[in-house]
Design an enzyme around this catalytic site. Structure first.
Site, PDB file in Angstrom:
ATOM      1  CD  GLU A   1      -2.813  -1.277   0.085  1.00 25.90           C
ATOM      2  OE1 GLU A   1      -3.039  -0.224  -0.562  1.00 25.90           O
ATOM      3  OE2 GLU A   1      -3.319  -2.374  -0.214  1.00 25.90           O
TER       4      GLU A   1
ATOM      5  CB  CYS B   1      -1.460   7.333   1.333  1.00 22.64           C
ATOM      6  SG  CYS B   1      -2.808   6.310   1.987  1.00 22.64           S
TER       7      CYS B   1
END
Length: 456
Positions: A209, A243
């Protein structure tokens, strides 16, 4: 214990078969929830010390999401563990097929500093629900939260089942060299590449991720006021250290001026005229991050904000106009409260702009034209996203969350998290009552004819 000893103990514990039992997994998740709830005040205080997060933001973006994942898995783990029927071909008549989720074994979970509690616990919950053991490495950069996580895990689990590992970047790099059964990494691309290389050496499955420059598109028919409010919300969570934060805006020229004005007004509504003085406005995690984000702010292109508090490591929400791809703000993921604004009139303009950077982790589209929105989400490659909102797709269990290309590989949250930590065994169960002879040697024209009939 040393890492090698802990890993060996976890592999032995997994081989005992205890984690294969549904009730064992449910009890483990309930035990983890008890320890988290008992330490809730400690966790929120750690988040305040590490990132200056308010109790409200700490609960909404960290603890609340962890509790939601726990509730989902406790309620659904038995269902997720069940074998699922699968069709079998006529050539294998009579037979039945099924797919059976199977845990990998000993997992490594490495988490980042920006959402240090949530991004550690959510993958761990998925990992436990799937029946694995886990070695957990929280980020040393968010030191207070890492300490809280370690204490919680040590209370909730024996080390041969789940164990925390402390240390910084050197410890991270060494961890990837051990032969785990699955690796889950959240963080930067450089370390992600190192994790993937080490995993490849051991033929270990890996979930990455990562991040990237996530675009936010505002079309001519968008609800400008609502778009501004939701963009400001998504961008300024954790002072932009998210993010999936909107990294830059691609705005139709006709709505750029009213959108910029609305953004300024919404930011002031949320954080006041002087965000730097507010305790509920998060700070940069450290001096390095503070200096990096400041370096990409071009004073000549700043139309709002630009101020900072060096002592508190806080940077004002900042809007940049007339930005080009040559500017520092467009050359790397910003990861701070700075929002560049560019113009884009057509979908081709939008696609061309997005293609200038690697595949983004998220994409956000604001506009009333549903056909245009669906065309965009079909034709542009990205991890996941929202239409007429930002960031909140992470809260929907059934959507899953993950990147693609340079923004990551694999997905988790909800059922997809369970399956991320599972190998799906495909099983064909054949009847003993009938044994079709045409598959056996020696080959004959009649057998070939039968094969062609049943396997076309």
């Amino acid at each position: 214990m040393e890492i090698s000893e802990t890993l060996a103990a976890q592999k032995a514990f997994f081989q005992s078969g205890k984690t294969l039992d549904a009730q064992f997994r449910i009890n483990a998740l309930k035990g983890l929830e008890r320890e988290i709830r008992a330490a809730e005040g400690e966790i929120l205080e750690a988040l305040r010390k590490d990132l200056s997060k308010s109790r409200f933001e700490g609960y909404m973006t960290e603890l609340g999401m962890v509790y939601a994942e726990l509730r989902f898995m406790i309620a659904n783990v038995r269902k997720l563990m069940r074998a699922r029927r699968a069709k079998t071909p006529l050539s294998q008549f009579p037979s039945k097929g099924f797919c059976l989720p199977s845990p990998y074994g000993a997992a490594l979970i490495v988490s980042p500093w920006n959402y240090p509690f949530q991004l550690t616990m959510v993958p761990l919950i998925d990992c436990i629900a799937a029946g694995n053991c886990a070695l957990v490495k929280p980020s040393a950069t968010s030191a207070e939260t890492a300490k809280a996580i370690a204490r919680i895990l040590q209370k909730a689990f024996p080390p041969e089942y789940v164990a925390p590992v402390t240390g910084g970047r050197e410890e991270n790099a060494r961890l990837f060299e051990y032969k785990f059964d699955v690796i889950f990494f959240t963080g930067g691309k450089e370390t992600g590449r190192h994790a993937a290389k080490c995993a490849a050496e051991n033929l270990t499955p890996v979930i990455l991720e990562l991040g990237g420059k996530s675009p936010c598109i505002v079309t001519e028919d968008a609800n400008v006021r609502l778009a501004a409010r939701r963009i400001a919300f998504g961008k300024l969570l954790n002072a932009g250290q998210t993010c999936v934060a909107p990294d830059y805006l691609l705005v139709h020229p006709k709505v750029k001026a009213p959108l910029l004005l609305a953004l300024e007004e919404e930011i002031v509504k949320m954080y006041g005229e002087d965000p730097l003085s507010r305790e509920d406005y998060p700070k940069m995690i450290g001096r390095r991050q503070f200096d990096r984000v400041l370096s990409i702010i071009d004073p000549e292109k700043t139309v709002f904000g630009g101020g900072y508090d060096e002592k508190a490591l806080k940077i004002m929400p900042t809007l940049l106009e007339n930005v080009s791809f040559d500017d520092a703000a467009m050359r790397e993921e910003i990861f701070g409260p700075v929002l560049p604004v560019m113009e884009a009139e057509t979908l081709d303009d939008i696609k061309s702009a997005i293609s200038r950077n690697p595949t983004p982790l998220a994409l956000y589209w604001f506009g009333k034209d549903k056909r245009a929105a669906m065309r965009a989400v079909r034709e542009i490659s990205f991890g996941g996203g929202c239409i007429n909102d930002t960031v909140v797709h992470l809260t929907a269990h059934d959507l899953g969350f993950g990147g693609v290309g340079e923004s990551g590989t694999g997905a988790y949250h909800g059922a997809r998290g369970f399956f991320a930590f599972s190998h799906i065994k495909g099983i064909l169960s054949k009847s003993e009552k009938i044994d079709l002879p045409f598959r056996y040697a020696p080959a004959t024209p009649a057998k070939e004819k039968a094969v062609r009939k049943y396997m076309k």
